[in-house]
Design a protein around this motif. Structure first.
Motif, PDB file in Angstrom:
ATOM      1  N   ASN A 267       0.796  -1.230   0.000  1.00 20.12           N
ATOM      2  CA  ASN A 267       0.000   0.000   0.000  1.00 20.12           C
ATOM      3  C   ASN A 267       0.828   1.281   0.000  1.00 20.12           C
ATOM      4  O   ASN A 267       0.352   2.333   0.446  1.00 20.12           O
ATOM      5  N   TYR A 270      -0.922   3.595  -2.331  1.00 18.07           N
ATOM      6  CA  TYR A 270      -2.355   3.317  -2.393  1.00 18.07           C
ATOM      7  C   TYR A 270      -3.141   4.636  -2.375  1.00 18.07           C
ATOM      8  O   TYR A 270      -2.969   5.473  -1.512  1.00 18.07           O
ATOM      9  N   ASN A 290      -1.238  -4.394  -3.340  1.00 20.83           N
ATOM     10  CA  ASN A 290      -1.858  -3.066  -3.249  1.00 20.83           C
ATOM     11  C   ASN A 290      -0.868  -1.910  -3.355  1.00 20.83           C
ATOM     12  O   ASN A 290      -1.178  -0.789  -2.950  1.00 20.83           O
TER      13      ASN A 290
END
Length: 326
Positions: A267, A270, A290
């Motif tokens: 992430n 993200y 992600n």
């Protein structure tokens, strides 16, 4: 001595004799009626919790003789608006001015070496109770800024890093969450800094950030939810970027990944919806889950070293006009 007037709520004034060289632990702790005190010029140290919770104090002068202010010395002095610090102070202890929610300015002396954990932080920033300083100059003599040192100082928009009398910066580390929930608009980290802790700039108003050349790791959530961050300079030599380091940086349009990079957490970018291109170096081997989810890429290049790509790493579908190079 330690605790000599602790809890004397009716004490409104006191004269400390010039023979005193230290103010002991909890000496005036909880003296809520104490409205003024003069610290004599022979005192070299102010002990732990010495004036903690002295809500009647509005101003304090720390004389030039003092070299250390210990843990929680003035914490919870909620009406303290003015602190004058002597020129020879070396150490500000952990939580020394914690929850001083009326302290609107502070000048740090040129010999200061340590700003302790939570030194000017606060616990109830979300309710509007926080240290209202708007700017702070970190002297070139400072070596460490502790964890949560300025945590929750919502009015703090400017931090400048000075050099010492030899033209050098001595700062080497900035602790976890040191400036979390502040309102900094830009930051330039000195080249002397080798360590930047976790979540240091979470929820700031940064538009630009420049990391010093000695930084080798960007830890988790360093710039998390810095929605206005449009430009960041990552130095050559950075080898890892932690989880969610730039997650929620909506304004970020481009970022240069140094060739030294070997690992990135999940992430990292993200929700960086304006990030249009990315070029990963050959040294980078695994794209985690992600990593770039909820982005709108136009160009993606994966280096020759990539061996695995995690779930939802890119979280986007390339159109006919967009390119991924593997």
């Amino acid at each position: 001595g330690n605790g000599v007037f602790k809890g004397c709520t009716g004490l409104s004034s006191v004269t400390i004799p010039t023979s005193v060289t230290s103010i002991g632990e909890s000496a005036f702790k909880g003296c809520t009626g104490l409205s003024a005190i003069t610290i004599p010029g022979n005192v070299t140290s102010i002990g732990e919790s010495a004036f903690k919770g002295c809500t009647g104090l509005s101003a304090i002068t720390i004389p030039n003789s003092v070299i250390s202010v210990d843990k929680e010395a003035f914490s919870d002095c909620s009406n303290l608006t003015s602190v004058k610090i002597g020129k020879n102070l070396i150490s500000i202890g952990d939580n020394a001015f914690y929850n001083c929610i009326s302290l609107n300015s502070i000048t740090l002396p040129k010999k200061l070496e340590r700003i302790g954990n939570g030194a000017f932080g606060c616990s109830n920033y979300w309710s509007g109770n926080y240290c209202p300083i708007t700017s702070i100059a970190i002297p070139g003599s400072v070596k460490t800024i502790g964890k949560q040192a300025f945590y929750g100082c919502r009015d703090l928009t400017l931090v400048s890093f000075e050099v010492d009398e030899d033209g050098e910066a001595n700062l080497t580390s900035i602790g976890d969450e040191a400036f979390r929930f502040c309102s900094l608009t830009s930051i330039t980290i000195p080249n002397s800094v080798t360590t930047i802790g976790k979540a240091v700039f979470v929820d700031n108003k940064l538009t630009t950030a420049v990391l010093g050349d000695a930084v080798t790791e960007i830890k988790e959530e360093t710039f998390y939810n810095c929605h206005a961050l449009a430009s960041v300079t990552i130095p050559d030599g950075v080898t890892s970027i932690g989880d969610r380091a730039f997650s929620g940086c909506y304004a970020l349009t481009s970022v240069r990944i140094p060739k030294s990079l070997t690992t990135m957490g999940e992430n990292v970018f993200y929700g960086c919806g304006q990030l249009k291109s990315i070029d990963l170096p050959d040294t980078y081997t695994a794209v985690p889950a992600n990593l770039f989810k909820d982005n709108d890429f136009e160009y993606i290049k994966l280096g020759n070293g990539v061996k695995s790509i995690g779930k939802n790493s890119f979280g986007c579908e390339l159109t006919d006009d967009e390119t991924m190079v593997v």
